[in-house]
Design an enzyme around this catalytic site. Sequence first.
Site, short mmCIF file in Angstrom:
data_model
loop_
_atom_site.label_atom_id
_atom_site.label_comp_id
_atom_site.label_asym_id
_atom_site.label_seq_id
_atom_site.Cartn_x
_atom_site.Cartn_y
_atom_site.Cartn_z
CB CYS A 192 -0.97 -0.08 1.23
SG CYS A 192 -2.23 -1.35 1.07
CB SER A 228 -5.17 0.49 8.91
OG SER A 228 -4.56 0.61 7.83
#
Length: 562
Positions: A198, A475
């Site tokens: 990511c 996260s």
Amino acid sequence: MKSHVMEISSRNVVEGTARAPHRAMYKAMGLTDDDLSKQFIGVCHTGNEATPCNIHLPRLAIQAKQGIKDTGATPREFSTIAVSDGIAMGHEGMKSSLISREVIADSIELMVRAHQYDALVGIAGCDKSLPGTMMAMARLDIPSVFVYGGTIMPGMLEGKELTVVDVYEAVGAYDAGTLSLEGLKNIENTACPNEGSCGGMFTANTMASISEAIGLALPGSASPPAEDDRREKMVYDSGVACAKLLEMNIRPKEILSFEAFENAIVMLNSVGGSTNGILHLLALAHEVNIDLSYDDFERIRKKTPHLADMKPGGNYVMNSLDKIGGIPFVLKKLLDKGLLNGNCMTVTGKSIKENIDAITFPTTDQQIVKSVENPLHTVGTAVILKGSLAPEGAVIKTAGVEMTKFTGKARVYDREEYAFDSVAKGEIDEGDVVVIRYEGPKGGPGMREMLATTAALVGQGLGKKVAMVTDGRFSGGTRGFMVGHVAPEAYVGGPIALVKDGDEITIDIETNAINLHVSPEELENRKKQWVPHKPNYTAGALAKYATLVGSSAEGAITKPNL
């Protein structure tokens, strides 16, 4: 630089007449007597088809093996698991994520011990595979080099750079009626264009940045994208470096000093990194018997400026940072102002200062990394909170957070799904403190991340109007006034287990406080009435983990019951 007599453990496996069967099995895999006469270097990767972060790692392992061969050693490739945090997010699967960190570390340890490899190159991509691999290196204490699989390129839509977090936030916007189904689909189709982890300064890129700062990875190895040709060269160079480390017999415990951990904490704060970095550094320190505590994180944070304007709190992705010099560029700014210990040993066999001094940086105007004199924030962004709601501590990332204090009424949920459903139905109001509990290391088990829920709140326009408190995790892609790692957790009877709907909670970043405004007498009465929850799992890996894991304030590490 320390150096010792080199120990070649692999000779226990392949030398002498009694090892003829062992040699026969190696020869079945194409090795020759010449190959068997050399040192064995394990090449571990976490490659799989579970996640774009890891799908390309088997290809990268080939390059590491070639680097090892070219320096006269024999590589032995093996793989281990990796959980996709993005795909496991928001449902029962996320309970497996943090647990996978321990499984990765344990499995690498077992492979190396079983086959007596002399050194190790570890290649990792998705979030927990990075600390899991580094923990194994520290535990084994054989010459080791960590190398990151690389970041994904940003998706592009209407001139805007996208990451997977934009998709999560788009779900919230769709639920709120501010984004059409077609708009959601367009974001879904463009946000993740190829292989790699990511793109923002989420957990994978945070831990990759830390791997350079702490000395376990080659300088410049964190930022090149997965699809960039430099990534394959970096992995090749890591194979070469590992073979050289073996010759010098420099081991992780010589690199992972207390000062190296201080450097890692400086990096975490200067780039606005994921709160998971705190958890993983505590766990890594445990592997080398370094006494690292929340007090160290706060001490260092308060003297570390936040320099890098990175998503999710800021504006840029890892690919943008790479173009101006990557993590070495950040390290140089910190070193030049005396904010790092430049004498710490690294896997090059040289100090971190020697490594940075040898790099020529692009001369370009840039807005991504600010100067120490004019930072984004004068202090770091990985904040430790303590108070009546979290006596052992809790964490919050303040990058991109404009508030410094929030007081609101508790909305209590004993499971993440209950909270997400409530958010999706529009039941959360401005001023609420969403409390999600029984999601801690033992209670979940596995300390789930709450990105689906936090991103939905942001997508609904509530990101700056509500707060969240949980004994689970967030996260690296989470943004907003979100407090995680609350300890003690609800499952063991921590104060978060005693919160009721409507209770007032205050979170104060300036005073590092998180307090529940309920009298000690009332809390004591609630404690007497509290009934422990039954475990969610009574068999298998999750149950086993729950019986061994400790507090998040100590890194959520597992300890044998000896």
